[in-house]
Motif scaffolding. Sequence first.
Motif, PDB file in Angstrom:
ATOM      1  N   LEU A 150       0.970  -1.361  -0.005  1.00 39.50           N
ATOM      2  CA  LEU A 150      -0.084   0.155  -0.063  1.00 39.50           C
ATOM      3  C   LEU A 150       0.849   1.364  -0.066  1.00 39.50           C
ATOM      4  CD1 LEU A 150      -2.751   1.364   0.005  1.00 39.50           C
ATOM      5  CD2 LEU A 150      -2.660   1.087   2.716  1.00 39.50           C
ATOM      6  N   HIS A 151       1.883   1.357   0.807  1.00 35.25           N
ATOM      7  CA  HIS A 151       2.821   2.397   1.032  1.00 35.25           C
ATOM      8  C   HIS A 151       3.445   2.473  -0.302  1.00 35.25           C
ATOM      9  CE1 HIS A 151       2.894   1.861   5.437  1.00 35.25           C
ATOM     10  NE2 HIS A 151       1.925   2.453   5.027  1.00 35.25           N
ATOM     11  N   ARG A 152       3.981   1.600  -1.117  1.00 32.93           N
ATOM     12  CA  ARG A 152       4.755   1.753  -2.349  1.00 32.93           C
ATOM     13  C   ARG A 152       3.644   2.204  -3.249  1.00 32.93           C
ATOM     14  NH1 ARG A 152       7.295  -2.985  -0.299  1.00 32.93           N
ATOM     15  NH2 ARG A 152       5.623  -4.489  -1.621  1.00 32.93           N
ATOM     16  N   ALA A 153       2.415   1.567  -3.438  1.00 31.75           N
ATOM     17  CA  ALA A 153       1.370   2.025  -4.368  1.00 31.75           C
ATOM     18  C   ALA A 153       1.056   3.594  -4.218  1.00 31.75           C
ATOM     19  CB  ALA A 153       0.262   1.049  -4.341  1.00 31.75           C
ATOM     20  N   GLN A 154       1.143   4.090  -2.969  1.00 30.90           N
ATOM     21  CA  GLN A 154       0.774   5.317  -2.790  1.00 30.90           C
ATOM     22  C   GLN A 154       1.792   6.288  -3.338  1.00 30.90           C
ATOM     23  OE1 GLN A 154      -0.059   5.021   1.477  1.00 30.90           O
ATOM     24  NE2 GLN A 154      -2.273   5.418   1.316  1.00 30.90           N
ATOM     25  N   ARG A 155       3.181   5.775  -3.172  1.00 31.40           N
ATOM     26  CA  ARG A 155       4.247   6.617  -3.585  1.00 31.40           C
ATOM     27  C   ARG A 155       4.189   6.600  -5.090  1.00 31.40           C
ATOM     28  NH1 ARG A 155       7.244   4.124   0.594  1.00 31.40           N
ATOM     29  NH2 ARG A 155       8.035   2.533  -0.715  1.00 31.40           N
ATOM     30  N   ARG A 156       3.942   5.592  -5.576  1.00 31.74           N
ATOM     31  CA  ARG A 156       3.807   5.226  -7.247  1.00 31.74           C
ATOM     32  C   ARG A 156       2.830   6.232  -7.847  1.00 31.74           C
ATOM     33  NH1 ARG A 156       3.990   0.308  -7.067  1.00 31.74           N
ATOM     34  NH2 ARG A 156       1.339  -0.226  -7.672  1.00 31.74           N
ATOM     35  N   ILE A 157       1.632   6.271  -7.082  1.00 30.69           N
ATOM     36  CA  ILE A 157       0.487   6.961  -7.682  1.00 30.69           C
ATOM     37  C   ILE A 157       0.737   8.556  -7.627  1.00 30.69           C
ATOM     38  CG2 ILE A 157      -1.130   7.266  -5.756  1.00 30.69           C
ATOM     39  CD1 ILE A 157      -3.526   6.657  -7.810  1.00 30.69           C
ATOM     40  N   ALA A 158       1.346   9.004  -6.344  1.00 34.06           N
ATOM     41  CA  ALA A 158       1.819  10.361  -6.298  1.00 34.06           C
ATOM     42  C   ALA A 158       2.742  10.547  -7.627  1.00 34.06           C
ATOM     43  CB  ALA A 158       2.443  10.706  -4.908  1.00 34.06           C
ATOM     44  N   GLN A 159       3.830   9.853  -7.708  1.00 33.58           N
ATOM     45  CA  GLN A 159       4.895  10.184  -8.787  1.00 33.58           C
ATOM     46  C   GLN A 159       4.141   9.934 -10.477  1.00 33.58           C
ATOM     47  OE1 GLN A 159       7.631   7.491  -8.974  1.00 33.58           O
ATOM     48  NE2 GLN A 159       8.644   8.272 -10.890  1.00 33.58           N
ATOM     49  N   THR A 160       2.984   9.146 -10.402  1.00 34.39           N
ATOM     50  CA  THR A 160       2.359   8.865 -11.682  1.00 34.39           C
ATOM     51  C   THR A 160       1.570  10.320 -11.822  1.00 34.39           C
ATOM     52  OG1 THR A 160       2.441   6.825 -11.522  1.00 34.39           O
ATOM     53  CG2 THR A 160       0.966   7.849 -13.224  1.00 34.39           C
ATOM     54  N   ARG A 161       0.878  10.975 -10.787  1.00 36.09           N
ATOM     55  CA  ARG A 161       0.196  12.146 -10.955  1.00 36.09           C
ATOM     56  C   ARG A 161       0.855  13.090 -11.314  1.00 36.09           C
ATOM     57  NH1 ARG A 161      -4.171  10.576  -6.052  1.00 36.09           N
ATOM     58  NH2 ARG A 161      -5.691   9.328  -7.247  1.00 36.09           N
ATOM     59  N   ALA A 162       2.259  13.333 -10.685  1.00 37.65           N
ATOM     60  CA  ALA A 162       2.948  14.248 -11.189  1.00 37.65           C
ATOM     61  C   ALA A 162       3.475  14.356 -12.694  1.00 37.65           C
ATOM     62  CB  ALA A 162       4.390  14.451 -10.112  1.00 37.65           C
ATOM     63  N   GLU A 163       3.726  13.077 -12.884  1.00 36.24           N
ATOM     64  CA  GLU A 163       4.299  12.759 -14.296  1.00 36.24           C
ATOM     65  C   GLU A 163       2.923  13.445 -15.321  1.00 36.24           C
ATOM     66  OE1 GLU A 163       5.174   8.920 -14.751  1.00 36.24           O
ATOM     67  OE2 GLU A 163       7.168   8.946 -13.758  1.00 36.24           O
ATOM     68  N   ALA A 164       1.818  12.939 -15.085  1.00 28.71           N
ATOM     69  CA  ALA A 164       0.668  13.272 -15.628  1.00 28.71           C
ATOM     70  C   ALA A 164       0.478  14.832 -15.807  1.00 28.71           C
ATOM     71  CB  ALA A 164      -0.485  12.682 -15.220  1.00 28.71           C
ATOM     72  N   ALA A 165       0.722  15.567 -14.466  1.00 26.97           N
ATOM     73  CA  ALA A 165       0.522  17.001 -14.582  1.00 26.97           C
ATOM     74  C   ALA A 165       1.558  17.603 -15.405  1.00 26.97           C
ATOM     75  CB  ALA A 165       0.626  17.394 -13.175  1.00 26.97           C
ATOM     76  N   GLY A 166       2.807  17.194 -15.500  1.00 26.10           N
ATOM     77  CA  GLY A 166       3.982  17.444 -16.233  1.00 26.10           C
ATOM     78  C   GLY A 166       3.563  17.500 -17.796  1.00 26.10           C
TER      79      GLY A 166
END
Length: 340
Positions: A150-166
């Motif tokens: 769960l913790h790894r997935a939460q970090r991954r989704i935060a990174q993915t959302r940042a990439e999507a924003a970029g």
Amino acid sequence: MVSHRRPTRPGLHHGVRATVLSAAAATAAATLGSAPASAVPEDTPGTAKAAVDRLYVEAERATEQYNAARESLGRQRGRVARAQDAAARTQEDINRMRASLGSMAGAQYRSGGIDPSVQLLLSSDPDTFLDRAAALDRVGERRAVTLGKLHRAQRRIAQTRAEAAGALAALERDRAAVARHKRTVVAKLARAREVLHALPAADRESLDRASRSGAAGTLADGAPASARGLAALMAARQALGRPYVWGAEGPDGFDCSGLMRWAYAQAGVGLPRTSQEQRYAGRTVPLAEARPGDLVAYRADASHIGMYAGNGQVIHAPYPGAAVRYDPVGMMPVSSVTRV
């Protein structure tokens, strides 16, 4: 300056010619902004021709910038879609893990809210104690594993959302660039039409029909360097007579790099979209060794490109108002020859 046109015929009345060319020169000077306000262009037939030539060159450069921005726009759209899909899948994983942890907590609550390890200590049956201890270890391991995931997935989704924003920000920049380059092309072509329309009909027709200047050179009509070069050349020949359409890559109209890309696609070879990228799509060879099917890039910035067809000629899409045709390879300064 590269010439697209022949000089005006000498039969034009001097007074009319001077008036028309003065208006054309003034339009060109206002458009190009290259001469100081005090400078008065010479009233010669070459003035309008030079203005049209320069406008076409600038429009062609803006067209290649438009093509590059549009390609980047497509890549950014794919990047945004992939990032959004990845975020959605990760969110589904997070939801499942939270549901699993919720089930574990619910089971503990239904058991009376007593910590399982405390319940285990209260057992008086040794066999039950051992069975429950093993089960407790397994539950604890599963919970720890789930929490880690769960913790790894939460970090991954935060990174993915940042990439999507970029990617979204880059998408907007590319959209703006496409629109900006399109406006530039449209404005340059409109100004060129104004200069042409200011000329008498006979001179306008002469300019429209004229070829670019330049000698054919002494290159031999050798055999194509490869089967794909021959196939691309045959495809380019099929496009002869089709109109120049800026931003188009066939089959009904082409800009310069669009024609090269389309012709080589018929040979099963994928070329980049812009003339600047196409000049690096193969091995550079000297102009004296050019073979049919080779790409010939023009000007230092490679803002125009054609295909060597043999006998000192290229096939290319010249400029708006002109169809795909043969012209001398030396019509403009050659910057490179590329064998794909």
